[in-house]
Design an enzyme around this catalytic site. Structure first.
Site, PDB file in Angstrom:
ATOM      1  N   LYS A  25       0.833  -1.199   0.000  1.00  0.00           N
ATOM      2  CA  LYS A  25       0.000   0.000   0.000  1.00  0.00           C
ATOM      3  C   LYS A  25       0.871   1.254   0.000  1.00  0.00           C
ATOM      4  O   LYS A  25       0.679   2.157  -0.816  1.00  0.00           O
ATOM      5  CB  LYS A  25      -0.912  -0.022   1.243  1.00  0.00           C
ATOM      6  CG  LYS A  25      -1.948   1.091   1.256  1.00  0.00           C
ATOM      7  CD  LYS A  25      -2.610   1.183   2.620  1.00  0.00           C
ATOM      8  CE  LYS A  25      -3.898   0.454   2.762  1.00  0.00           C
ATOM      9  NZ  LYS A  25      -5.041   0.864   2.022  1.00  0.00           N
ATOM     10  N   ARG A  94      -3.290   2.960   8.880  1.00  0.00           N
ATOM     11  CA  ARG A  94      -3.584   1.668   8.238  1.00  0.00           C
ATOM     12  C   ARG A  94      -2.347   0.799   8.149  1.00  0.00           C
ATOM     13  O   ARG A  94      -1.242   1.301   7.989  1.00  0.00           O
ATOM     14  CB  ARG A  94      -4.060   1.867   6.797  1.00  0.00           C
ATOM     15  CG  ARG A  94      -5.349   2.585   6.628  1.00  0.00           C
ATOM     16  CD  ARG A  94      -5.569   2.752   5.123  1.00  0.00           C
ATOM     17  NE  ARG A  94      -6.390   3.900   4.845  1.00  0.00           N
ATOM     18  CZ  ARG A  94      -7.680   3.807   4.488  1.00  0.00           C
ATOM     19  NH1 ARG A  94      -8.259   2.643   4.365  1.00  0.00           N
ATOM     20  NH2 ARG A  94      -8.363   4.905   4.265  1.00  0.00           N
ATOM     21  N   GLY A 103      -7.966  -7.907   5.047  1.00  0.00           N
ATOM     22  CA  GLY A 103      -8.763  -7.992   6.268  1.00  0.00           C
ATOM     23  C   GLY A 103      -8.060  -8.619   7.461  1.00  0.00           C
ATOM     24  O   GLY A 103      -8.671  -8.816   8.503  1.00  0.00           O
ATOM     25  N   MET A 105      -5.244  -7.463   9.044  1.00  0.00           N
ATOM     26  CA  MET A 105      -4.646  -6.533  10.000  1.00  0.00           C
ATOM     27  C   MET A 105      -5.567  -5.331  10.196  1.00  0.00           C
ATOM     28  O   MET A 105      -6.637  -5.271   9.630  1.00  0.00           O
ATOM     29  CB  MET A 105      -3.268  -6.141   9.521  1.00  0.00           C
ATOM     30  CG  MET A 105      -2.283  -7.297   9.696  1.00  0.00           C
ATOM     31  SD  MET A 105      -0.638  -6.841   9.257  1.00  0.00           S
ATOM     32  CE  MET A 105      -0.831  -6.422   7.561  1.00  0.00           C
ATOM     33  N   ARG A 361      -3.700  -1.395  -6.388  1.00  0.00           N
ATOM     34  CA  ARG A 361      -2.894  -2.628  -6.276  1.00  0.00           C
ATOM     35  C   ARG A 361      -3.323  -3.572  -7.388  1.00  0.00           C
ATOM     36  O   ARG A 361      -4.400  -3.401  -7.982  1.00  0.00           O
ATOM     37  CB  ARG A 361      -3.085  -3.289  -4.917  1.00  0.00           C
ATOM     38  CG  ARG A 361      -4.508  -3.676  -4.649  1.00  0.00           C
ATOM     39  CD  ARG A 361      -4.676  -4.271  -3.269  1.00  0.00           C
ATOM     40  NE  ARG A 361      -6.100  -4.399  -2.966  1.00  0.00           N
ATOM     41  CZ  ARG A 361      -6.592  -4.635  -1.777  1.00  0.00           C
ATOM     42  NH1 ARG A 361      -5.797  -4.774  -0.751  1.00  0.00           N
ATOM     43  NH2 ARG A 361      -7.881  -4.764  -1.585  1.00  0.00           N
ATOM     44  N   HIS A 479      -7.276 -45.689  -6.722  1.00  0.00           N
ATOM     45  CA  HIS A 479      -8.012 -46.036  -7.936  1.00  0.00           C
ATOM     46  C   HIS A 479      -9.046 -44.973  -8.283  1.00  0.00           C
ATOM     47  O   HIS A 479      -9.120 -44.482  -9.403  1.00  0.00           O
ATOM     48  CB  HIS A 479      -8.676 -47.409  -7.741  1.00  0.00           C
ATOM     49  CG  HIS A 479      -9.517 -47.828  -8.910  1.00  0.00           C
ATOM     50  ND1 HIS A 479     -10.879 -47.629  -8.939  1.00  0.00           N
ATOM     51  CD2 HIS A 479      -9.173 -48.377 -10.088  1.00  0.00           C
ATOM     52  CE1 HIS A 479     -11.348 -48.073 -10.099  1.00  0.00           C
ATOM     53  NE2 HIS A 479     -10.329 -48.525 -10.809  1.00  0.00           N
ATOM     54  N   SER A 789      10.448 -44.298 -18.379  1.00  0.00           N
ATOM     55  CA  SER A 789       9.348 -43.436 -17.943  1.00  0.00           C
ATOM     56  C   SER A 789       9.252 -43.568 -16.425  1.00  0.00           C
ATOM     57  O   SER A 789       9.074 -44.671 -15.898  1.00  0.00           O
ATOM     58  CB  SER A 789       8.044 -43.860 -18.610  1.00  0.00           C
ATOM     59  OG  SER A 789       7.001 -43.037 -18.146  1.00  0.00           O
ATOM     60  N   CYS A 856       5.285 -40.519 -15.969  1.00  0.00           N
ATOM     61  CA  CYS A 856       3.858 -40.772 -16.176  1.00  0.00           C
ATOM     62  C   CYS A 856       3.113 -40.965 -14.860  1.00  0.00           C
ATOM     63  O   CYS A 856       1.956 -41.316 -14.839  1.00  0.00           O
ATOM     64  CB  CYS A 856       3.654 -41.969 -17.096  1.00  0.00           C
ATOM     65  SG  CYS A 856       4.285 -43.505 -16.427  1.00  0.00           S
ATOM     66  N   TYR A 876       9.577 -35.255 -21.562  1.00  0.00           N
ATOM     67  CA  TYR A 876       8.142 -34.992 -21.546  1.00  0.00           C
ATOM     68  C   TYR A 876       7.529 -35.360 -20.198  1.00  0.00           C
ATOM     69  O   TYR A 876       8.118 -36.119 -19.426  1.00  0.00           O
ATOM     70  CB  TYR A 876       7.421 -35.746 -22.672  1.00  0.00           C
ATOM     71  CG  TYR A 876       7.387 -37.249 -22.494  1.00  0.00           C
ATOM     72  CD1 TYR A 876       6.377 -37.859 -21.749  1.00  0.00           C
ATOM     73  CD2 TYR A 876       8.369 -38.066 -23.050  1.00  0.00           C
ATOM     74  CE1 TYR A 876       6.350 -39.227 -21.567  1.00  0.00           C
ATOM     75  CE2 TYR A 876       8.343 -39.440 -22.877  1.00  0.00           C
ATOM     76  CZ  TYR A 876       7.333 -40.013 -22.133  1.00  0.00           C
ATOM     77  OH  TYR A 876       7.315 -41.365 -21.940  1.00  0.00           O
TER      78      TYR A 876
HETATM   79  C1  PEP Z   1       3.450 -44.978 -11.248  1.00  0.00           C
HETATM   80  O1  PEP Z   1       3.738 -45.843 -10.452  1.00  0.00           O
HETATM   81  O2  PEP Z   1       3.827 -43.803 -11.140  1.00  0.00           O
HETATM   82  C2  PEP Z   1       2.592 -45.279 -12.417  1.00  0.00           C
HETATM   83  C3  PEP Z   1       2.380 -44.376 -13.344  1.00  0.00           C
HETATM   84  O3  PEP Z   1       1.994 -46.486 -12.466  1.00  0.00           O
HETATM   85  P1  PEP Z   1       0.694 -46.893 -11.623  1.00  0.00           P
HETATM   86  O4  PEP Z   1       0.145 -45.649 -11.002  1.00  0.00           O
HETATM   87  O5  PEP Z   1      -0.234 -47.516 -12.577  1.00  0.00           O
HETATM   88  O6  PEP Z   1       1.283 -47.838 -10.644  1.00  0.00           O
END
Ligand code: PEP
Ligand code: MG
Length: 897
Positions: A25, A94, A103, A105, A361, A479, A789, A856, A876
């Protein structure tokens, strides 16, 4: 050391760059002053004084003199004197931290009003009512902030001095039969001030001070102390704001929006913060002080005629009521936005026909608005591409991609319980307790929420039919969480507060019991669960050109690829529409749960010898081939990483008595035999048993069948002039021998299929790196594997020894007690699990510098983790389809930041 920074009359000691010292401020008030914008003169006491005060409990001895000097500067500019009976100056006190803490202080306004100065101000303003209105506000704020809070008094809920004083005022209003504060006469307000002061002595045992200097220093001390007030401390804990920053104090000449009909006050945004539209947007109230607009006691009027709507529709705009001042304000807001190069949130007051700016601001905005503003400001040429990319928080894209709960409606709803936010967005539906019921109810046109202790692959049809899924157990990679995220479905998991009885069809939480058919609402972005229905805000991605443009921009800047985790042609197609450049993980087990296939799978599992096993498994071949055909085609020419069967076999077998006898009949074996096999296969969490490549090693026919299906689909697509590119991935490898064992089966099958079909095709064979040992010997594995991966889900569970399916039971305690900073299954633990990833990358690339490496696990869709993977040199990330845009933006931000 300079402690007091003056601003006024077009000159300021500080600038916008001094945020650390002057707070947001103070720095912006200095900047606006330098910029020639009308700002009431004032000064800022630096954050250093605050930190010092917190250390030693007193002010440096020269501070009083410095404050006095600065006050005299204000007096000169305003032509008024602090404490003067004839011509009194009033000031505001202030807080203002480096980062806005809305809000949290304290503020005291109208400081300087005393029994001596009141007559003078009445004389000058000619308005007794206005003066006593200002006085009663000062008394209330001072009593609350200085006499009560700053002294560390903690009254019971509803019994604070502010509530008591408001109670006295409400009583007076009802006695006089009026609704609004503004309807109380000057005489009544004067009487109210007497009552207020008596109540303060009565409740707090202290007099409201009748001396301007005492008021000023009381205010300054209270603001500094409010930095360590309870609310402020917990806000900083949540927002990760360091406690050692301290707050600045801003003392500024008061200007009044409540001195009559040519006075007003308002708040505004230089662009619409809800839609992002480039129109000046705001609200104002004639004859009012700022807190009236914010407090919501009076409905404010719209600022201009561009934005009308809502409650304020037929109320006069500032544009119509005070056109000249509106034009001045409009010019200032344009200058401010251009100067700061971002949407500003501003506060202003009009006193006797003169405009004063009280604050500017950077304005907060929702996801929709953030995207639109970034894109339009880029097109207007006011910001560059990198800035535009950084203007949107990746998480904000969730708001655009999923229907969200209406914030106002959610605020009014009562919280039932809280779980882990596994699938973003909001959903309301009627409670059902089994997957079959979910499907039936859905077919009958009902919207349902499936409530389970945990879900298993057998629940998938019911999960699909539901608006949302709620589980009592499980973590962010359970899951239910994986499947829901894959579909972009709202999901809350690991909600330890709920008790489910599938038999009684009840759900209880914190003393409330709900039945099948009762309405429930989930906020999958926060984990909050509510009883009843809450309104949703719909999504329209296709016509959102700003979103599309932002996505194109991300692709121009990022180097890291973004793939998706998908197991069906439909998901693959969806992900491609979101910009996925391949599949990073196709979990083949998800394909076996179809009615027809599960039986073949189960036959295979209970088979007593290889021949029977082969016979059963070959029944799956045509189905698998068809799956792979669809997915490879949907992604062609992008690569598709197909993982061989991974989960332990018991996951494919039924657990309930009735289902077991039914299956025994179908398989033509006795219930006893089947039960024995189930028992034999049963594993306890964390599922590290007979799974992954261990299955393919014990039962090579599974690998053979899957490899055959993959390559036959590939050959077929080649013959149809498509460009399929499969990458066969071996899961849960801990040694080179395991990998070469499976690789040989896969390569042999490729040769066989090439010969049989007379078709040539390309493919890769690689491995998941998801166990600590695999990271440690990644150099050996890289000699054999064509790609890596990282499976950071399993890598996290095996590094910590936490089961991903049971973490919901203790994670809340770990987070509350700060034993873990965050859920490691959601955002990668960089120093532990992350260092294993680093080791795996370094070792792998030490043998093969071109080794293709991706990730992944679920972390592939988490913005912080993506930054880390970028730094680690991954090619990736792969994430669920609905996270692909988030990953594209995060990857681009990692590159430009
Ligand atoms: C993992 O283990 O990160 C993975 C991608 O395989 P899953 O979650 O199917 O075990
Ligand atoms: Mg895994």
């Amino acid at each position: 050391m300079k402690r007091v920074y003056f601003f006024g009359n077009g000159k300021a000691d500080g600038t916008a760059k001094d945020k650390n010292l002057l707070g947001g401020k103070g720095a912006n008030l200095a900047e606006m002053t330098n910029f020639g914008i009308p700002v009431p003169p004032g000064f800022t006491i630096s954050t250093k004084v605050c930190t010092n005060f917190m250390d030693v409990g007193e002010f440096p001895h020269n501070l009083k003199i410095e404050v006095q000097n600065a006050l005299e500067e204000i007096e000169k500019i305003m032509g008024q004197i602090f404490g003067d009976p004839e011509n009194p100056l009033l000031v505001s006190v202030r807080s203002g931290a480096r980062q806005s803490m809305p809000g949290m202080m304290e503020t005291v306004l109208n400081v300087g009003l005393t029994s001596e100065t009141i007559p003078g101000l009445i004389e000058k303003s000619g308005d007794e009512r206005f003066v006593y209105d200002a006085y009663r506000r000062l008394i209330t704020m001072y009593a609350d902030v200085v006499i009560e809070k700053s002294a560390g008094i903690e009254p019971k809920e509803g019994e604070g001095i502010r509530e008591k004083l408001n109670g006295i005022m409400n009583k007076m209003k009802s006695q006089q039969g009026v609704d609004n504060d503004s309807e109380l006469s000057g005489e009544s307000l004067k009487e109210l001030c007497v009552l207020f002061k008596a109540e303060i002595v009565n409740t707090l045992g202290e007099e409201f001070p009748d001396d301007p200097d005492t008021q000023l220093w009381g205010g300054i001390t209270a603001v500094f102390k409010s930095w360590n007030g309870k609310r402020a401390v917990s806000y900083r804990n949540i927002e990760n704001i360091p406690h050692h920053w301290g707050t600045a104090v801003n003392i500024q000449a008061m200007v009044f929006g409540n001195m009559g009909d040519n006075c007003a006050t308002g708040v505004a945004f230089t662009r619409n913060p809800a839609t992002g539209e480039n129109v000046f947007f705001g609200e104002w109230l004639p004859n009012a002080q700022g807190e009236d607009v914010v407090a919501g006691l009076r409905t404010p009027n719209p600022l201009n005629n561009l934005n009308e709507g809502g409650d304020a529709q037929n109320m006069p705009s500032l544009e119509d009521s005070m056109p000249t001042i509106y034009a001045e304000l409009d010019a200032i807001q344009k200058r401010l936005e251009t100067h700061y190069n971002d949407m500003q949130d501003i506060e202003f007051t009009i006193q006797n026909g003169r405009l004063w700016m009280l604050q500017t601001r950077t304005g907060k905005r929702n996801g929709q608005a953030a995207v639109r503003m970034a894109v339009e400001m880029l097109e207007e040429g006011t910001i560059d591409e990198k800035t535009a990319l950084m203007r949107v928080k990746p998480e904000q894209l969730d708001e655009i991609m999923h229907p969200m709960l209406d914030e106002q409606a959610e605020k009014k709803s009562e919280l039932l319980a809280k779980g882990l936010p596994a699938g973003p967005g909001g959903a309301s539906g009627q409670i059902v307790f089994t997957a079959d019921e979910a499907e039936v109810w859905h077919k009958n046109g009902k919207r349902v929420i499936l409530v389970r202790n945990e879900t298993s692959p057998e629940d998938v049809h019911g999960m699909f039919a539901s608006e949302a899924i709620l589980t009592a157990h499980g973590g962010m990679t359970s899951h239910a969480a994986l499947v829901a995220r894959g579909w972009g479905k709202c999901c809350v998991v690991g909600c330890a507060d709920i008790r489910i009885s599938v038999v009684d069809k009840t759900l209880s939480a914190n003393g409330t019991t709900l039945m099948e058919g009762d309405w429930l609402t989930l906020n999958g972005s926060s984990g909050n669960i509510y009883k009843g229905k809450i309104r949703l805000k719909p999504v329209d991605l296709e016509s959102n050109i700003y979103f599309q443009k932002l996505m194109q921009l991300t692709d121009r800047h990022r180097k890291m690829g973004v793939r998706t985790n998908a197991d069906s042609p439909a998901d693959a197609k969806q992900a491609r529409e979101f910009g996925a450049e391949g599949i990073g993980l196709c979990r083949t087990e998800h394909m076996f749960f179809d009615q027809e296939r599960i039986l073949a799978m189960r036959e295979m599992i209970v088979a007593g010898n290889e021949e029977d096993r082969r016979k059963a498994i070959m029944k799956l071949l045509p189905h698998q081939r068809e799956d792979f055909y669809g997915i490879l085609k949907a992604m062609s020419p992008h690569p598709v990483t197909i993982r061989l069967l991974d989960p332990p076999l018991h996951e494919f077998l039924p657990q309930e008595e009735e289902q077991i006898s039914k299956l025994a009949e179908e398989l033509n074996i006795t219930t006893k035999e089947l039960k024995a096999r189930i028992e034999n296969l049963h594993e306890l969490n964390p599922m590290l048993g007979h799974r992954g490549c261990r299955l393919g090693i014990s039962y090579p026919e599974i690998t053979e069948m899957q490899a055959r299906a993959i390559f036959e689909a590939t050959a077929q697509l080649k013959n149809e002039n498509q460009s399929p590119f499969p990458e066969v991935m071996v899961p849960l490898v801990v040694s080179v021998e395991e990998f070469t064992n499976q690789k040989k089966i896969i390569n042999d099958m490729a040769e066989t299929v090439k010969k049989e079909t007379g078709t040539q095709f390309e493919y890769l064979v690689g491995t998941m790196i998801e166990l600590p040992r695999a990271c440690a010997i990644a150099d050996q594995i890289a000699e054999e594997a064509q790609f890596f991966s990282f499976g950071t889900n399993d890598l996290t569970q095996t590094t910590y020894g936490f089961s991903r399916d049971d973490i919901g039971g203790f994670l809340p305690d770990y987070l509350d007690q700060k034993i873990l900073p965050a859920d490691p299954f959601q955002s990668i633990d960089q120093e532990g699990v992350g260092s294993l990833v680093k080791m795996g990358v370094e070792k792998g690339r030490s043998v093969n510098s071109k080794l293709k490496i991706g990730i992944c696990g679920e972390h592939g869709g988490d913005p912080d983790s993506i930054q880390f993977f970028h730094k680690t040199g991954l090619d990736y990330v792969s994430c669920s389809p609905f996270r692909v845009p988030i990953a594209r933006l995060s990857a681009a931000q990692a590159e430009v930041s």
